[in-house]
Design an enzyme around this catalytic site. Sequence first.
Site, PDB file in Angstrom:
ATOM      1  N   ARG A  59       0.846  -1.196   0.000  1.00 28.91           N
ATOM      2  CA  ARG A  59       0.000   0.000   0.000  1.00 28.91           C
ATOM      3  C   ARG A  59       0.880   1.244   0.000  1.00 28.91           C
ATOM      4  O   ARG A  59       1.571   1.536   0.974  1.00 28.91           O
ATOM      5  CB  ARG A  59      -0.922  -0.002   1.222  1.00 28.91           C
ATOM      6  CG  ARG A  59      -1.868   1.194   1.258  1.00 28.91           C
ATOM      7  CD  ARG A  59      -2.794   1.147   2.456  1.00 28.91           C
ATOM      8  NE  ARG A  59      -3.766   0.074   2.340  1.00 28.91           N
ATOM      9  CZ  ARG A  59      -4.847  -0.023   3.116  1.00 28.91           C
ATOM     10  NH1 ARG A  59      -5.058   0.870   4.072  1.00 28.91           N
ATOM     11  NH2 ARG A  59      -5.682  -1.020   2.960  1.00 28.91           N
ATOM     12  N   ASP A  61       1.781   5.384  -0.241  1.00 28.11           N
ATOM     13  CA  ASP A  61       1.243   6.658   0.220  1.00 28.11           C
ATOM     14  C   ASP A  61       1.050   7.624  -0.938  1.00 28.11           C
ATOM     15  O   ASP A  61       1.494   7.370  -2.066  1.00 28.11           O
ATOM     16  CB  ASP A  61       2.193   7.288   1.249  1.00 28.11           C
ATOM     17  CG  ASP A  61       2.289   6.486   2.536  1.00 28.11           C
ATOM     18  OD1 ASP A  61       1.335   5.766   2.857  1.00 28.11           O
ATOM     19  OD2 ASP A  61       3.335   6.596   3.213  1.00 28.11           O
ATOM     20  N   ARG A 235      10.886   6.069   3.771  1.00 28.32           N
ATOM     21  CA  ARG A 235      11.252   7.477   3.677  1.00 28.32           C
ATOM     22  C   ARG A 235      11.936   7.974   4.948  1.00 28.32           C
ATOM     23  O   ARG A 235      12.780   8.862   4.900  1.00 28.32           O
ATOM     24  CB  ARG A 235      10.019   8.316   3.362  1.00 28.32           C
ATOM     25  CG  ARG A 235       9.492   8.048   1.957  1.00 28.32           C
ATOM     26  CD  ARG A 235       8.429   9.036   1.546  1.00 28.32           C
ATOM     27  NE  ARG A 235       7.171   8.843   2.232  1.00 28.32           N
ATOM     28  CZ  ARG A 235       6.458   9.815   2.798  1.00 28.32           C
ATOM     29  NH1 ARG A 235       6.897  11.061   2.776  1.00 28.32           N
ATOM     30  NH2 ARG A 235       5.302   9.553   3.368  1.00 28.32           N
TER      31      ARG A 235
END
Length: 304
Positions: A59, A61, A235
């Site tokens: 999934r 972002d 990230r």
Amino acid sequence: MSTDPHPAARRLRLDLAYDGTEFSGWAVQPGLRTVQGELEAALGVLLRAGDPRLTVGGRTDAGVHARGQVAHLDVTAAQLDKWTGRVGDGTASASGAARGAADELAAVRARRLNGVLKRSAPDIAVHGVREVPAEFDARFSALRRRYEYRLRDGAARRDPLAARFTADVAHPLDLGAMQRAADELLGLNDFTTFCKAREGATAVRELLCFEWRVTEDGAYAARIEADAFCHSMVRAIVGAVVAVGSGRIAQSELVALRDARARSSRFTVMPAHGLSLEEIAYPADADLAARAAQTRARRGALDD
């Protein structure tokens, strides 16, 4: 959606890619444009069904891209016939002719789905839609996921043609220091420092690869691979390593932050647009069910 298919269902694997710039992430959200929303709307047109539901392998972002995304979908035999425009291909044998026919059908399904998508979502490309065993689960059967993060430092020449896929860092970076810092994060660790963990969930993950290289166009790219990732983890760990590369924090401080298992303001979570999901790897068909069961078993905390 339950991962246990209806006895009459046929399970399909979708391999796809997308430019995440104009999407509010993968998951359906009311009033927002999402990858899942666009795909399910297109599938509804093809299948003449009001509510097709996809299960995704990774999934992503808002703003994150994908070259190697995987999802699965359960359909009836009648719906599959509508999609391909012919009688379903049944269970493929091991012969080369049967594999060739299955590959052809996968390409036909992808072509027809792309034909619908191009009207509203040309930034999604479906590469193949093939039948898989009922035990296949795009999320829980995965062995590992591989991401790439691209960035340019303050010493690099800016490239507007790559700006949608490459983050800019204001300061010059020491690539050797970044690699040494990345090495400190490898292995089985509690990544709470780098995650937005869900309540009751664990942030224990096994980081299998974290390697930096210089790309042909002069950017820095990190290959990051793990059995699974928690929210914002990729990230965040890139941001922490960039903080070492810029001299903001020392490598020893990164290790201390890792072991503290607490969110920190000492590094910045990197922008979404530099990140791309490159690959999701799965076991052989005979091992799919066992892998899914293993993944669903909650991983415990690490001993101090």
